[in-house]
Scaffold this active site. Sequence first.
Site, PDB file in Angstrom:
ATOM      1  N   GLY A  32       0.833  -1.204   0.000  1.00  0.00           N
ATOM      2  CA  GLY A  32       0.000   0.000   0.000  1.00  0.00           C
ATOM      3  C   GLY A  32       0.864   1.248   0.000  1.00  0.00           C
ATOM      4  N   HIS A  33       1.840   1.282   0.925  1.00  0.00           N
ATOM      5  CA  HIS A  33       2.754   2.428   0.974  1.00  0.00           C
ATOM      6  C   HIS A  33       3.565   2.519  -0.318  1.00  0.00           C
ATOM      7  CE1 HIS A  33       2.554   1.151   5.355  1.00  0.00           C
ATOM      8  NE2 HIS A  33       2.157   2.400   5.434  1.00  0.00           N
ATOM      9  N   GLN A  57      -1.033  10.669  17.855  1.00  0.00           N
ATOM     10  CA  GLN A  57      -2.283  10.244  17.229  1.00  0.00           C
ATOM     11  C   GLN A  57      -2.796   8.909  17.754  1.00  0.00           C
ATOM     12  OE1 GLN A  57      -0.456  10.073  13.202  1.00  0.00           O
ATOM     13  NE2 GLN A  57      -1.722   8.265  12.876  1.00  0.00           N
ATOM     14  N   SER A 182      -2.599  -3.459   5.614  1.00  0.00           N
ATOM     15  CA  SER A 182      -2.406  -2.587   6.768  1.00  0.00           C
ATOM     16  C   SER A 182      -1.214  -3.094   7.557  1.00  0.00           C
ATOM     17  CB  SER A 182      -3.656  -2.624   7.653  1.00  0.00           C
ATOM     18  OG  SER A 182      -3.353  -2.129   8.942  1.00  0.00           O
TER      19      SER A 182
HETATM   20  P1  AMP Z   1       0.371   4.695   7.683  1.00  0.00           P
HETATM   21  O1  AMP Z   1       1.802   4.264   7.666  1.00  0.00           O
HETATM   22  O2  AMP Z   1      -0.574   3.619   8.122  1.00  0.00           O
HETATM   23  O3  AMP Z   1       0.158   6.018   8.387  1.00  0.00           O
HETATM   24  O4  AMP Z   1       0.001   4.955   6.158  1.00  0.00           O
HETATM   25  C1  AMP Z   1       0.746   5.850   5.372  1.00  0.00           C
HETATM   26  C2  AMP Z   1      -0.007   6.109   4.091  1.00  0.00           C
HETATM   27  O5  AMP Z   1      -0.173   4.879   3.383  1.00  0.00           O
HETATM   28  C3  AMP Z   1      -1.414   6.675   4.349  1.00  0.00           C
HETATM   29  O6  AMP Z   1      -1.688   7.692   3.390  1.00  0.00           O
HETATM   30  C4  AMP Z   1      -2.276   5.467   4.150  1.00  0.00           C
HETATM   31  O7  AMP Z   1      -3.592   5.779   3.742  1.00  0.00           O
HETATM   32  C5  AMP Z   1      -1.522   4.731   3.050  1.00  0.00           C
HETATM   33  N1  AMP Z   1      -1.926   3.319   3.036  1.00  0.00           N
HETATM   34  C6  AMP Z   1      -1.910   2.450   4.083  1.00  0.00           C
HETATM   35  N2  AMP Z   1      -2.412   1.252   3.694  1.00  0.00           N
HETATM   36  C7  AMP Z   1      -2.756   1.382   2.392  1.00  0.00           C
HETATM   37  C8  AMP Z   1      -3.346   0.494   1.443  1.00  0.00           C
HETATM   38  N3  AMP Z   1      -3.679  -0.760   1.741  1.00  0.00           N
HETATM   39  N4  AMP Z   1      -3.548   0.963   0.186  1.00  0.00           N
HETATM   40  C9  AMP Z   1      -3.225   2.251  -0.141  1.00  0.00           C
HETATM   41  N5  AMP Z   1      -2.678   3.123   0.712  1.00  0.00           N
HETATM   42  C10 AMP Z   1      -2.440   2.705   1.959  1.00  0.00           C
END
Ligand code: AMP
Length: 280
Positions: A32-33, A57, A182
């Site tokens: 995702g990242h 947060q 995630s």
């Molecule tokens: P985080 O590290 O969870 O704060 O996520 C960092 C960025 O990656 C945020 O903009 C999230 O929305 C994005 N992100 C996390 N999981 C996914 C996913 N499965 N698909 C697309 N973007 C993601």
Amino acid sequence: MRTVRTTVELREALAGAGQVGFVPTMGALHEGHLSLIRAARQDCDVVVVSVFVNPTQFNDQGDLAAYPRDEDRDAALASGAGADLLFAPSADQIYPAGYATTVRVAGVSEPFEGAHRGAVHFEGVATVVAKLLIAVGPDVAYFGQKDAQQVAVVRRLVADLGLHVEIAVCPIVREPDGLAMSSRNIRLTTADRPRALALKAGLDAVAHAVRSGADPRDAERRGTMDMHKLGVEPEYLALVDPATFAPADDLTRPTLAIVAAPVGAVRLIDNLTIPAREEA
Ligand code: AMP
């Protein structure tokens, strides 16, 4: 790729850079990242990725303590996806001694995630995103649709503070069976992993109910019933306006189905865009 830890080093590294793309993350990088980093690589001259597990947060200190951290692995993955600069600050770099300023976005940050995780969650997100956008000064910042309410909060904050940055939103990346990727998924037990599919199943049931002519509240009920069949109780499953997160009443406009649920010890979220329904 170079790693920098202070805003001074960051500014020096970006002096005279062309189009800067920025991907804020909390690390534990997955596909995702990486999709965000690849999008930034395609669009921009210089790609900055931040890795910062933002303590403010987290409404749940256990969740903060359990959050996976592996900077070497993150650096290798970010570099492989095309990042030029990794910004990995310490907490006191972001929150100096005597820190007293908080960014609060009223309205859109209050329901759903804001209600369940407390006001502290989106205050922490809004504050750190504002600080990171000021520190990096990107032309484009990339966010995932996975955190749809976060996107709505960030859009509001960028408009309200007059920040000169374009917000790019990338689609949700899923596992082959549909589970939204995630950083928390690795904490699902083998027994709980199949039940995690309940979130996507609930969203699909809402989409199906909308297509079949159900009204919004009825569609939400049908989605909840499908989640119950998989043994999962949603904290919320709702059809909302994608910009304000107010309950959606008019299905002839595009809406967003959103869901959050605990699966074992892990709290998961997901969402699905519901296309506008043709009027009968
Ligand atoms: P985080 O590290 O969870 O704060 O996520 C960092 C960025 O990656 C945020 O903009 C999230 O929305 C994005 N992100 C996390 N999981 C996914 C996913 N499965 N698909 C697309 N973007 C993601």
